[in-house]
Design a protein around this motif. Structure first.
Motif, mmCIF file in Angstrom:
data_model
loop_
_atom_site.group_PDB
_atom_site.id
_atom_site.type_symbol
_atom_site.label_atom_id
_atom_site.label_comp_id
_atom_site.label_asym_id
_atom_site.label_seq_id
_atom_site.Cartn_x
_atom_site.Cartn_y
_atom_site.Cartn_z
ATOM 1 N N GLY A 161 -5.835 -9.818 4.919
ATOM 2 C CA GLY A 161 -5.895 -8.588 4.133
ATOM 3 C C GLY A 161 -7.252 -7.922 4.136
ATOM 4 N N ASP A 162 -7.750 -7.606 2.946
ATOM 5 C CA ASP A 162 -9.016 -6.896 2.794
ATOM 6 C C ASP A 162 -10.163 -7.904 2.847
ATOM 7 O OD1 ASP A 162 -11.234 -5.490 2.035
ATOM 8 O OD2 ASP A 162 -10.416 -4.753 0.146
ATOM 9 N N LEU A 163 -10.733 -8.068 4.020
ATOM 10 C CA LEU A 163 -11.790 -9.062 4.201
ATOM 11 C C LEU A 163 -13.188 -8.456 4.091
ATOM 12 C CD1 LEU A 163 -10.274 -11.160 7.140
ATOM 13 C CD2 LEU A 163 -9.753 -11.212 4.686
ATOM 14 N N THR A 164 -13.282 -7.146 4.126
ATOM 15 C CA THR A 164 -14.583 -6.481 3.952
ATOM 16 C C THR A 164 -14.994 -6.451 2.488
ATOM 17 O OG1 THR A 164 -14.331 -5.079 5.900
ATOM 18 C CG2 THR A 164 -15.860 -4.325 4.220
ATOM 19 N N TYR A 165 -14.103 -5.962 1.644
ATOM 20 C CA TYR A 165 -14.408 -5.817 0.225
ATOM 21 C C TYR A 165 -13.906 -7.009 -0.599
ATOM 22 C CZ TYR A 165 -14.920 -1.051 1.942
ATOM 23 O OH TYR A 165 -15.281 0.064 2.670
ATOM 24 N N GLY A 166 -13.189 -7.919 0.023
ATOM 25 C CA GLY A 166 -12.598 -9.058 -0.683
ATOM 26 C C GLY A 166 -13.622 -10.142 -0.987
ATOM 27 N N ARG A 167 -14.249 -10.036 -2.151
ATOM 28 C CA ARG A 167 -15.320 -10.974 -2.512
ATOM 29 C C ARG A 167 -14.836 -12.412 -2.597
ATOM 30 N NH1 ARG A 167 -15.832 -7.930 -8.335
ATOM 31 N NH2 ARG A 167 -13.827 -8.526 -9.196
ATOM 32 N N THR A 168 -13.558 -12.621 -2.932
ATOM 33 C CA THR A 168 -13.055 -13.990 -3.014
ATOM 34 C C THR A 168 -13.048 -14.644 -1.640
ATOM 35 O OG1 THR A 168 -10.717 -13.400 -2.740
ATOM 36 C CG2 THR A 168 -11.606 -13.345 -4.973
ATOM 37 N N ILE A 187 -7.591 -12.582 9.354
ATOM 38 C CA ILE A 187 -6.533 -11.676 9.794
ATOM 39 C C ILE A 187 -6.608 -10.400 8.970
ATOM 40 C CG2 ILE A 187 -4.055 -11.413 10.154
ATOM 41 C CD1 ILE A 187 -3.889 -14.525 10.020
ATOM 42 N N SER A 188 -6.905 -9.290 9.622
ATOM 43 C CA SER A 188 -7.108 -8.056 8.855
ATOM 44 C C SER A 188 -6.927 -6.835 9.739
ATOM 45 C CB SER A 188 -8.518 -8.040 8.264
ATOM 46 O OG SER A 188 -9.487 -7.866 9.284
ATOM 47 N N PRO A 189 -6.700 -5.674 9.115
ATOM 48 C CA PRO A 189 -6.789 -4.412 9.861
ATOM 49 C C PRO A 189 -8.217 -4.236 10.374
ATOM 50 C CG PRO A 189 -5.668 -4.098 7.761
ATOM 51 C CD PRO A 189 -6.268 -5.468 7.726
ATOM 52 N N ASP A 190 -8.376 -3.423 11.399
ATOM 53 C CA ASP A 190 -9.693 -3.263 12.023
ATOM 54 C C ASP A 190 -10.739 -2.676 11.088
ATOM 55 O OD1 ASP A 190 -8.984 -4.346 14.488
ATOM 56 O OD2 ASP A 190 -8.275 -2.421 15.265
ATOM 57 N N SER A 242 -5.416 4.131 3.580
ATOM 58 C CA SER A 242 -4.093 4.246 4.200
ATOM 59 C C SER A 242 -4.018 3.531 5.545
ATOM 60 C CB SER A 242 -3.708 5.720 4.368
ATOM 61 O OG SER A 242 -4.575 6.372 5.291
ATOM 62 N N LYS A 243 -5.172 3.385 6.219
ATOM 63 C CA LYS A 243 -5.196 2.665 7.493
ATOM 64 C C LYS A 243 -4.931 1.171 7.315
ATOM 65 C CE LYS A 243 -8.654 5.711 9.656
ATOM 66 N NZ LYS A 243 -10.041 5.756 10.191
ATOM 67 N N ALA A 244 -5.258 0.646 6.144
ATOM 68 C CA ALA A 244 -5.163 -0.796 5.919
ATOM 69 C C ALA A 244 -3.961 -1.193 5.070
ATOM 70 C CB ALA A 244 -6.444 -1.292 5.238
ATOM 71 N N GLU A 245 -3.502 -0.294 4.230
ATOM 72 C CA GLU A 245 -2.470 -0.623 3.251
ATOM 73 C C GLU A 245 -1.134 -0.971 3.912
ATOM 74 O OE1 GLU A 245 0.803 -0.064 0.559
ATOM 75 O OE2 GLU A 245 0.320 1.370 2.143
ATOM 76 N N GLY A 246 -0.508 -2.053 3.428
ATOM 77 C CA GLY A 246 0.852 -2.415 3.817
ATOM 78 C C GLY A 246 1.030 -3.063 5.171
ATOM 79 N N GLN A 247 -0.039 -3.454 5.833
ATOM 80 C CA GLN A 247 0.097 -4.021 7.178
ATOM 81 C C GLN A 247 0.539 -5.486 7.173
ATOM 82 O OE1 GLN A 247 -2.715 -3.254 10.266
ATOM 83 N NE2 GLN A 247 -3.426 -1.334 9.367
#
Length: 309
Positions: A161-168, A187-190, A242-247
């Protein structure tokens, strides 16, 4: 390192300290089951939250009550503290430290917990600083993995998922560096890939990892699926969100590809990335994971207050 005063980031934890903390958390499960214990009847914990929270704030407050202490604080410090009048974070912390024995703080800014600790006369626990770190969440995540598998070494962990902003994710990656033969798949969107500074730390520690966009291809090999929410509030624009959501969505179809003994974790809250149809599967451990947060935070409070004494 076996002592603990402030809890600011995951890098301060080595294997010896983790083992001691997890042993204490196991004891705290029994303490909580008995309704608590009067270990700190004269201690006060302040909770200072500049960002919204349910699990983290409630579990910390419950943990302090279970240990016999008292709690003061605010769930909306950005509106209900003197920072709205222009007071600096440092001055706020100096004041609150005079009223309490321990401060638990969540803030919007990376590094805020370190700034607070630099001026505080009592221990500070970082309950999340922007997109930086969330060490206590990572500790309960790791504790859950150990409980469920009986160990951590040799596991394949997929972070999704969100690995850039995902502090956890950042904090959990740092903690996993304390264990041998762990492999991490990011595993994440680009546009929300794992930051370079996290990868640099893993390289320095010799941790095996890979980056990919293919969740389905790894579904049959990973032991742990650490799913995260795409955090709309942290994106610079709606277009980037929107580029990352729901992938990436874990649903029954993906379950069929997973190992029978795999584990599905999520720091919560979820926003559609784990379908409710997954909840009844024994591999879905995210509610057990949240419960473990109480025991880890009881153990952290005890250690911080003991070191303070």
């Amino acid at each position: 390192m076996t002592t603990l005063y402030h809890v600011l980031g995951a890098k301060q934890f080595d294997r010896e300290l983790l083992d001691k903390l997890f042993g204490s958390a196991k004891e705290m499960e029994q303490v909580a089951a008995r309704g608590g214990a009067q270990r700190f009847p004269n201690k006060i914990m302040s909770t200072l939250f500049f960002e919204a929270s349910t699990r983290t704030r409630f579990s910390f407050e419950s943990a302090m009550h279970r240990l016999g202490g008292r709690v003061i604080g605010t769930e909306n410090a950005s509106q209900f503290s003197s920072t709205i009048k222009g007071e600096t974070l440092e001055d706020t912390i100096r004041i609150i430290a005079g009223y309490s024995d321990l401060i638990v703080m969540r803030h919007t800014d990376i590094g805020a917990a370190k700034r607070a600790a630099a001026v505080s006369g009592v221990p500070v626990i970082n309950a999340g600083d922007g997109s930086g770190e969330h060490p206590t969440q990572a500790l309960l995540d790791l504790y859950t993995i150990q409980k469920e598998f009986g160990g951590i070494e040799g596991l394949h962990i997929a972070m999704i998922g969100d690995l850039t902003y995902g502090r956890t994710v950042h904090s959990l990656s740092y903690l996993l560096a304390n264990y041998r033969d762990v492999h991490i798949s990011f595993i994440s969107p680009d546009n929300v890939r794992i930051p370079s500074y996290v990868k640099q730390y893993l390289d320095e520690k010799g941790v095996s990892y890979e980056e990919t966009t293919d969740l389905t291809g790894l579904a049959g090999t990973a032991d742990v699926f650490y799913q995260t929410r795409i955090q709309k509030e942290r994106f610079p624009s709606p277009e980037e969100y929107s580029k990352a959501e729901g992938q990436y969505i874990i649903d029954r179809k993906l379950l069929e590809l997973m190992k029978r003994q795999a584990l599905i974790l999520h720091p919560l809250p979820r926003a559609g990335e784990i379908h409710p149809e997954v909840d009844d599967d024994p591999r879905a451990a995210y509610f057990r994971q949240a419960q473990n947060g109480l025991y880890i935070r009881m153990a952290l409070i005890e250690k911080c207050l003991t070191e303070q004494a």
